[in-house]
Write a protein that holds these residues in place. Structure first.
Motif, PDB file in Angstrom:
ATOM      1  N   ALA A   1      29.700   1.291  14.497  1.00  0.00           N
ATOM      2  CA  ALA A   1      30.937   1.413  15.257  1.00  0.00           C
ATOM      3  C   ALA A   1      31.934   0.873  14.816  1.00  0.00           C
ATOM      4  CB  ALA A   1      30.231   0.080  15.568  1.00  0.00           C
ATOM      5  N   PRO A   2      33.374   1.128  15.688  1.00  0.00           N
ATOM      6  CA  PRO A   2      34.207   1.407  14.958  1.00  0.00           C
ATOM      7  C   PRO A   2      34.932   0.151  13.973  1.00  0.00           C
ATOM      8  CG  PRO A   2      34.532   2.227  17.462  1.00  0.00           C
ATOM      9  CD  PRO A   2      33.190   1.370  16.942  1.00  0.00           C
ATOM     10  N   SER A   3      35.121   0.124  13.123  1.00  0.00           N
ATOM     11  CA  SER A   3      35.227  -1.274  11.773  1.00  0.00           C
ATOM     12  C   SER A   3      36.899  -1.368  13.059  1.00  0.00           C
ATOM     13  CB  SER A   3      36.240  -0.533  11.169  1.00  0.00           C
ATOM     14  OG  SER A   3      34.577  -0.120  10.436  1.00  0.00           O
TER      15      SER A   3
ATOM     16  N   ALA B   1      38.794 -12.714   5.323  1.00  0.00           N
ATOM     17  CA  ALA B   1      38.411 -11.499   6.471  1.00  0.00           C
ATOM     18  C   ALA B   1      37.149 -10.886   5.924  1.00  0.00           C
ATOM     19  CB  ALA B   1      40.111 -11.221   6.714  1.00  0.00           C
ATOM     20  N   VAL B   2      37.478  -9.679   6.724  1.00  0.00           N
ATOM     21  CA  VAL B   2      35.935  -8.822   6.847  1.00  0.00           C
ATOM     22  C   VAL B   2      36.310  -7.561   7.560  1.00  0.00           C
ATOM     23  CG1 VAL B   2      33.345  -8.294   6.810  1.00  0.00           C
ATOM     24  CG2 VAL B   2      34.286 -10.290   6.382  1.00  0.00           C
ATOM     25  N   LEU B   3      36.427  -6.126   6.612  1.00  0.00           N
ATOM     26  CA  LEU B   3      36.386  -5.497   7.946  1.00  0.00           C
ATOM     27  C   LEU B   3      35.246  -4.976   7.675  1.00  0.00           C
ATOM     28  CD1 LEU B   3      38.563  -2.847   8.490  1.00  0.00           C
ATOM     29  CD2 LEU B   3      38.292  -2.159   6.027  1.00  0.00           C
ATOM     30  N   THR B   4      35.094  -4.659   8.699  1.00  0.00           N
ATOM     31  CA  THR B   4      33.836  -4.484   9.568  1.00  0.00           C
ATOM     32  C   THR B   4      33.254  -3.848  11.247  1.00  0.00           C
ATOM     33  OG1 THR B   4      30.838  -5.025   8.668  1.00  0.00           O
ATOM     34  CG2 THR B   4      32.592  -6.169   9.686  1.00  0.00           C
TER      35      THR B   4
ATOM     36  N   SER C   1      39.889  -8.515  15.263  1.00  0.00           N
ATOM     37  CA  SER C   1      40.256  -7.615  16.067  1.00  0.00           C
ATOM     38  C   SER C   1      40.255  -6.424  16.072  1.00  0.00           C
ATOM     39  CB  SER C   1      42.676  -7.540  15.359  1.00  0.00           C
ATOM     40  OG  SER C   1      42.356  -9.383  15.228  1.00  0.00           O
ATOM     41  N   GLU C   2      40.313  -5.402  17.103  1.00  0.00           N
ATOM     42  CA  GLU C   2      39.183  -4.500  16.822  1.00  0.00           C
ATOM     43  C   GLU C   2      40.110  -3.262  16.412  1.00  0.00           C
ATOM     44  OE1 GLU C   2      38.009  -2.004  21.433  1.00  0.00           O
ATOM     45  OE2 GLU C   2      39.565  -2.597  20.888  1.00  0.00           O
ATOM     46  N   LEU C   3      41.250  -2.774  16.733  1.00  0.00           N
ATOM     47  CA  LEU C   3      41.765  -1.829  15.533  1.00  0.00           C
ATOM     48  C   LEU C   3      41.192  -0.299  15.185  1.00  0.00           C
ATOM     49  CD1 LEU C   3      42.416  -4.048  12.773  1.00  0.00           C
ATOM     50  CD2 LEU C   3      44.365  -3.271  14.662  1.00  0.00           C
ATOM     51  N   SER C   4      40.283  -0.494  15.680  1.00  0.00           N
ATOM     52  CA  SER C   4      39.257   1.335  15.846  1.00  0.00           C
ATOM     53  C   SER C   4      39.741   1.793  14.619  1.00  0.00           C
ATOM     54  CB  SER C   4      39.458   1.910  17.262  1.00  0.00           C
ATOM     55  OG  SER C   4      38.907   1.547  18.137  1.00  0.00           O
TER      56      SER C   4
END
Length: 338
Positions: free
Chosen positions: A149-151, A207-210, A228-231
């Motif tokens: 799913a979008p990170s 924080a985690v980018l996932t 924060s969605e960001l895609s």
């Protein structure tokens, strides 16, 4: 001298020794399938569908045992060698862990390269043939893919300003994310999935980018309050199998496995589409604040896109004509869809 299974198979085939026992040995072949993530994760669901699909098509001619949660001791970064060498017959692997083997594998995590899941599928189609060549050259067969799913960014506050990124100790999952977030002013650290909880619980990360799906697997609300969605990107997982093991299967099983790929891809993309809103709801129910793309200021996207530009240019320089041809094909497929 220790005789490996691969060497034995090659010697036996050459001498004809394999013929004597081939039929009984292949009556019910058993494979293990390694997955760093768990059975309820998106990859676990993808593996379950693939296993059921193979059972439906070939019955007990092939039994695939799912080994999730790193049960065999392998992480995604180990899978390429493990499957190539026959340590395990099949695996589903986060390909962005394998950029050191071939920079082509970093494609799906290039920042903002695909705007949505439909484009992520077109990117997979544009690059699939080149991916398959790399696996074939290394004695493996490529089967299906599963998109992340979008990170987005899970943190202790919403990422609604460029200042929120400054000095942020954030987990990344590959070199692309590490370089992009470093360029954006953060303090990224590449951390394997299985090592995340210790880092979060000891305060080693802010924080985690996932993806949102990843947050559910971690119960990330126990450590962080915002998403924060960001895609940012939709990194691909891929299913790959040992070529000697594949070639040793009865022909009808080989055909069935290859013919299952389209059904697996369709299931996988549908699964991820359905999972996103569900994951957002689950996070909200557990006290997290979800900030959608539309509520993130344009300056944040512009800042991150500028930070990722060097990453995209470096990828093209590393992959040369292969990379340029894939991106051209991707643009062609997008125009056909439009």
């Amino acid at each position: 001298m220790t005789l490996t299974r691969r060497a034995f198979m090659r010697t036996a085939t050459a001498t004809g020794a394999l013929v004597a026992f081939a039929s009984p040995a292949l009556a019910n072949v058993r494979w293990d399938m390694s997955d760093e993530y768990g059975a309820t994760s998106s990859t676990g669901q993808a593996c379950s569908f693939f296993i059921k699909e193979m059972n439906r098509r070939v019955g007990d001619q092939l039994t695939i045992n799912y080994q999730g949660g790193g049960a065999l001791g392998y992480k995604s970064i180990d899978h390429f060698d493990a499957v190539q060498d026959g340590g395990v017959q099949a695996a589903v692997t986060l390909m962005t862990q394998l950029g050191g083997i071939d920079p082509l594998f970093n494609l799906s995590s290039l920042p903002f390269i695909a705007a949505n899941l439909d484009e992520a599928y077109l990117l997979w189609q544009a690059a699939r043939e080149e991916y398959a060549k790399v696996f074939e050259e290394n004695d493996m067969v490529l089967l299906w893919a599963m998109p992340n799913a979008p990170s987005g960014i899970h943190a202790k506050m919403p990422i609604t300003s460029t200042d929120a990124l400054s000095g942020l100790r954030i987990r990344t999952y590959d070199v692309n994310g590490t370089q992009t977030l470093k360029n954006a002013g953060a303090a990224p650290l590449q951390v394997a999935w299985s090592d995340l909880i210790p880092q979060l619980s000891t305060g080693g990360l802010d924080a985690v980018l996932t993806s949102a799906d990843g947050a559910i697997q971690l119960s990330i609300w126990d450590y962080l309050s915002d998403f924060s969605e960001l895609s940012y990107a939709m990194g691909l997982f891929m299913c790959h199998v040992n070529k000697d093991e594949f070639d040793a299967l009865p022909e009808e099983v080989q055909i069935a496995m290859l013919e299952s790929v389209d059904a697996c891809d369709a299931f996988n993309w549908d699964t991820i589409r359905a999972s996103i809103d569900t994951a957002y709801t689950t996070m909200a129910e557990n006290g997290m604040t979800v900030t959608r793309n539309g509520d993130v200021p344009a300056e944040v996207f512009e800042h991150l896109q500028a930070a990722g530009e060097q990453v995209r240019e470096s990828w093209l320089a590393e992959t040369g004509e292969r990379g340029a041809a894939i991106l051209a094909r991707f643009e062609e497929l997008k125009s056909q869809q439009g």
